[in-house]
Write a protein that holds these residues in place. Structure first.
Motif, PDB file in Angstrom:
ATOM      1  N   GLU A  12      37.675 -22.005 -62.068  1.00 11.86           N
ATOM      2  CA  GLU A  12      37.059 -20.634 -62.169  1.00 11.86           C
ATOM      3  C   GLU A  12      35.560 -20.639 -62.985  1.00 11.86           C
ATOM      4  O   GLU A  12      35.323 -21.636 -63.414  1.00 11.86           O
ATOM      5  CB  GLU A  12      38.159 -19.813 -63.287  1.00 11.86           C
ATOM      6  CG  GLU A  12      38.258 -20.550 -64.607  1.00 11.86           C
ATOM      7  CD  GLU A  12      38.903 -19.965 -65.606  1.00 11.86           C
ATOM      8  OE1 GLU A  12      40.048 -19.179 -65.063  1.00 11.86           O
ATOM      9  OE2 GLU A  12      38.839 -20.013 -66.857  1.00 11.86           O
ATOM     10  N   PHE A  13      35.002 -19.457 -62.876  1.00 12.33           N
ATOM     11  CA  PHE A  13      33.656 -19.511 -63.473  1.00 12.33           C
ATOM     12  C   PHE A  13      33.319 -18.224 -63.511  1.00 12.33           C
ATOM     13  O   PHE A  13      34.004 -17.085 -63.239  1.00 12.33           O
ATOM     14  CB  PHE A  13      32.624 -20.175 -62.502  1.00 12.33           C
ATOM     15  CG  PHE A  13      32.299 -19.354 -61.181  1.00 12.33           C
ATOM     16  CD1 PHE A  13      31.210 -18.422 -61.220  1.00 12.33           C
ATOM     17  CD2 PHE A  13      33.069 -19.374 -60.276  1.00 12.33           C
ATOM     18  CE1 PHE A  13      31.255 -17.794 -59.999  1.00 12.33           C
ATOM     19  CE2 PHE A  13      33.018 -18.804 -58.920  1.00 12.33           C
ATOM     20  CZ  PHE A  13      31.941 -17.962 -58.777  1.00 12.33           C
ATOM     21  N   VAL A  14      32.446 -18.075 -64.339  1.00  8.63           N
ATOM     22  CA  VAL A  14      31.950 -16.889 -65.068  1.00  8.63           C
ATOM     23  C   VAL A  14      30.437 -16.455 -64.621  1.00  8.63           C
ATOM     24  O   VAL A  14      29.767 -17.150 -64.582  1.00  8.63           O
ATOM     25  CB  VAL A  14      32.040 -16.745 -66.755  1.00  8.63           C
ATOM     26  CG1 VAL A  14      31.701 -15.143 -66.972  1.00  8.63           C
ATOM     27  CG2 VAL A  14      33.515 -16.897 -67.025  1.00  8.63           C
ATOM     28  N   CYS A  15      30.368 -14.943 -64.055  1.00  8.19           N
ATOM     29  CA  CYS A  15      29.060 -14.594 -63.870  1.00  8.19           C
ATOM     30  C   CYS A  15      28.682 -13.479 -64.428  1.00  8.19           C
ATOM     31  O   CYS A  15      29.806 -12.646 -64.805  1.00  8.19           O
ATOM     32  CB  CYS A  15      28.810 -14.756 -62.326  1.00  8.19           C
ATOM     33  SG  CYS A  15      29.669 -13.501 -61.463  1.00  8.19           S
ATOM     34  N   GLN A  16      27.598 -12.637 -64.369  1.00  3.10           N
ATOM     35  CA  GLN A  16      27.399 -11.314 -64.921  1.00  3.10           C
ATOM     36  C   GLN A  16      27.407 -10.308 -63.630  1.00  3.10           C
ATOM     37  O   GLN A  16      26.491 -10.606 -62.924  1.00  3.10           O
ATOM     38  CB  GLN A  16      26.010 -11.372 -65.838  1.00  3.10           C
ATOM     39  CG  GLN A  16      25.976 -11.775 -66.988  1.00  3.10           C
ATOM     40  CD  GLN A  16      24.647 -11.594 -67.773  1.00  3.10           C
ATOM     41  OE1 GLN A  16      23.620 -12.444 -67.572  1.00  3.10           O
ATOM     42  NE2 GLN A  16      24.890 -10.906 -68.784  1.00  3.10           N
ATOM     43  N   GLY A  17      28.219  -9.644 -63.707  1.00  2.00           N
ATOM     44  CA  GLY A  17      28.539  -8.627 -62.611  1.00  2.00           C
ATOM     45  C   GLY A  17      27.337  -7.469 -62.391  1.00  2.00           C
ATOM     46  O   GLY A  17      27.223  -7.079 -61.429  1.00  2.00           O
ATOM     47  N   ALA A  18      26.558  -7.561 -63.561  1.00  2.00           N
ATOM     48  CA  ALA A  18      25.549  -6.361 -63.227  1.00  2.00           C
ATOM     49  C   ALA A  18      24.504  -6.769 -62.400  1.00  2.00           C
ATOM     50  O   ALA A  18      24.141  -8.050 -62.704  1.00  2.00           O
ATOM     51  CB  ALA A  18      25.108  -5.781 -64.897  1.00  2.00           C
ATOM     52  N   VAL A  19      23.921  -6.039 -61.714  1.00  2.00           N
ATOM     53  CA  VAL A  19      22.846  -6.320 -60.916  1.00  2.00           C
ATOM     54  C   VAL A  19      21.697  -5.725 -61.528  1.00  2.00           C
ATOM     55  O   VAL A  19      21.517  -4.485 -61.534  1.00  2.00           O
ATOM     56  CB  VAL A  19      23.184  -6.082 -59.493  1.00  2.00           C
ATOM     57  CG1 VAL A  19      21.794  -6.302 -58.597  1.00  2.00           C
ATOM     58  CG2 VAL A  19      24.194  -6.593 -58.898  1.00  2.00           C
ATOM     59  N   MET A  79      31.837 -21.868 -54.773  1.00  2.00           N
ATOM     60  CA  MET A  79      31.573 -20.126 -54.508  1.00  2.00           C
ATOM     61  C   MET A  79      30.541 -19.894 -55.633  1.00  2.00           C
ATOM     62  O   MET A  79      29.509 -19.234 -55.450  1.00  2.00           O
ATOM     63  CB  MET A  79      32.810 -19.943 -54.938  1.00  2.00           C
ATOM     64  CG  MET A  79      32.962 -18.081 -54.848  1.00  2.00           C
ATOM     65  SD  MET A  79      34.591 -17.460 -54.913  1.00  2.00           S
ATOM     66  CE  MET A  79      34.381 -16.261 -53.689  1.00  2.00           C
ATOM     67  N   ARG A  80      30.528 -20.922 -56.979  1.00  3.45           N
ATOM     68  CA  ARG A  80      29.747 -20.552 -57.959  1.00  3.45           C
ATOM     69  C   ARG A  80      28.110 -20.582 -57.513  1.00  3.45           C
ATOM     70  O   ARG A  80      27.272 -20.018 -57.754  1.00  3.45           O
ATOM     71  CB  ARG A  80      29.822 -21.357 -59.030  1.00  3.45           C
ATOM     72  CG  ARG A  80      29.075 -21.402 -60.276  1.00  3.45           C
ATOM     73  CD  ARG A  80      29.372 -22.556 -61.279  1.00  3.45           C
ATOM     74  NE  ARG A  80      29.647 -23.943 -60.641  1.00  3.45           N
ATOM     75  CZ  ARG A  80      28.780 -24.741 -60.418  1.00  3.45           C
ATOM     76  NH1 ARG A  80      27.461 -24.639 -60.536  1.00  3.45           N
ATOM     77  NH2 ARG A  80      28.943 -26.085 -59.922  1.00  3.45           N
ATOM     78  N   VAL A  81      27.967 -21.870 -56.609  1.00  9.31           N
ATOM     79  CA  VAL A  81      26.686 -22.311 -56.282  1.00  9.31           C
ATOM     80  C   VAL A  81      26.285 -21.220 -55.383  1.00  9.31           C
ATOM     81  O   VAL A  81      25.094 -20.844 -55.362  1.00  9.31           O
ATOM     82  CB  VAL A  81      26.657 -23.743 -55.473  1.00  9.31           C
ATOM     83  CG1 VAL A  81      25.399 -23.814 -54.793  1.00  9.31           C
ATOM     84  CG2 VAL A  81      27.007 -24.743 -56.435  1.00  9.31           C
ATOM     85  N   LYS A  82      26.975 -20.574 -54.476  1.00  6.89           N
ATOM     86  CA  LYS A  82      26.658 -19.549 -53.479  1.00  6.89           C
ATOM     87  C   LYS A  82      26.177 -18.361 -54.259  1.00  6.89           C
ATOM     88  O   LYS A  82      25.294 -17.630 -53.954  1.00  6.89           O
ATOM     89  CB  LYS A  82      27.666 -19.362 -52.508  1.00  6.89           C
ATOM     90  CG  LYS A  82      27.670 -20.399 -51.447  1.00  6.89           C
ATOM     91  CD  LYS A  82      28.656 -19.970 -50.467  1.00  6.89           C
ATOM     92  CE  LYS A  82      28.922 -21.332 -49.592  1.00  6.89           C
ATOM     93  NZ  LYS A  82      28.971 -20.893 -48.019  1.00  6.89           N
ATOM     94  N   LEU A  83      27.003 -18.002 -55.180  1.00  8.40           N
ATOM     95  CA  LEU A  83      26.710 -16.508 -55.787  1.00  8.40           C
ATOM     96  C   LEU A  83      25.381 -16.805 -57.132  1.00  8.40           C
ATOM     97  O   LEU A  83      25.134 -15.652 -57.425  1.00  8.40           O
ATOM     98  CB  LEU A  83      27.911 -16.229 -56.530  1.00  8.40           C
ATOM     99  CG  LEU A  83      28.988 -15.689 -55.548  1.00  8.40           C
ATOM    100  CD1 LEU A  83      30.164 -15.536 -56.654  1.00  8.40           C
ATOM    101  CD2 LEU A  83      28.505 -14.683 -55.040  1.00  8.40           C
ATOM    102  N   ARG A  84      25.032 -18.032 -57.499  1.00  5.08           N
ATOM    103  CA  ARG A  84      24.214 -18.011 -58.430  1.00  5.08           C
ATOM    104  C   ARG A  84      22.866 -17.510 -58.098  1.00  5.08           C
ATOM    105  O   ARG A  84      21.894 -17.217 -59.236  1.00  5.08           O
ATOM    106  CB  ARG A  84      24.004 -19.225 -59.172  1.00  5.08           C
ATOM    107  CG  ARG A  84      23.454 -20.440 -58.231  1.00  5.08           C
ATOM    108  CD  ARG A  84      23.462 -21.837 -59.058  1.00  5.08           C
ATOM    109  NE  ARG A  84      23.060 -22.652 -58.097  1.00  5.08           N
ATOM    110  CZ  ARG A  84      23.375 -24.055 -58.117  1.00  5.08           C
ATOM    111  NH1 ARG A  84      24.040 -24.529 -59.437  1.00  5.08           N
ATOM    112  NH2 ARG A  84      22.918 -24.995 -57.512  1.00  5.08           N
ATOM    113  N   THR A  89      22.533 -14.701 -56.674  1.00  4.07           N
ATOM    114  CA  THR A  89      22.642 -13.144 -56.656  1.00  4.07           C
ATOM    115  C   THR A  89      23.008 -12.670 -58.142  1.00  4.07           C
ATOM    116  O   THR A  89      22.524 -11.624 -58.459  1.00  4.07           O
ATOM    117  CB  THR A  89      23.719 -12.675 -55.635  1.00  4.07           C
ATOM    118  OG1 THR A  89      23.398 -13.280 -54.237  1.00  4.07           O
ATOM    119  CG2 THR A  89      24.026 -11.203 -55.576  1.00  4.07           C
ATOM    120  N   PHE A  90      23.823 -13.295 -58.816  1.00  5.64           N
ATOM    121  CA  PHE A  90      24.297 -13.346 -60.007  1.00  5.64           C
ATOM    122  C   PHE A  90      23.870 -14.173 -61.118  1.00  5.64           C
ATOM    123  O   PHE A  90      23.684 -15.134 -60.697  1.00  5.64           O
ATOM    124  CB  PHE A  90      25.808 -12.965 -59.938  1.00  5.64           C
ATOM    125  CG  PHE A  90      26.279 -12.077 -59.290  1.00  5.64           C
ATOM    126  CD1 PHE A  90      26.372 -10.577 -59.710  1.00  5.64           C
ATOM    127  CD2 PHE A  90      26.860 -12.153 -57.973  1.00  5.64           C
ATOM    128  CE1 PHE A  90      26.611  -9.524 -58.957  1.00  5.64           C
ATOM    129  CE2 PHE A  90      27.634 -11.209 -57.166  1.00  5.64           C
ATOM    130  CZ  PHE A  90      27.500  -9.724 -57.604  1.00  5.64           C
TER     131      PHE A  90
END
Length: 74
Positions: free
Chosen positions: A20-27, A1-6, A8-9
């Motif tokens: 678990e992993f952390v991303c920045q939710g602000a676009v 999931m981390r790889v797919k979202l990196r 976008t975020f």
């Protein structure tokens, strides 16, 4: 999931993780914030990520894929 979202975020700690992993939710450039992302996930029946934690990541979303099962499957 981390790889797919990196793509976008922003994923500030982009490394292998256990559950678990952390991303920045602000676009950037859209006005969308981490809380907006979480609320929209709720609209679609998904358990939202932890917002604004850890404190060292601005607009943080702590995503735990084990908690993302659709509510309709209960």
């Amino acid at each position: 999931m981390r790889v797919k979202l990196r793509d976008t975020f922003n994923v500030p700690f982009d490394r292998m993780s256990m559950h678990e992993f952390v991303c920045q939710g602000a676009v950037e450039g859209t006005g969308v914030r981490a809380l907006d992302v979480s609320k929209r996930l709720l609209d679609y029946g998904f358990h939202p990520p932890t917002n604004y934690f850890p404190l060292i990541v601005p607009e943080a979303l702590m995503i735990e894929p084990t908690e993302t099962e659709r509510a309709s499957r209960r």
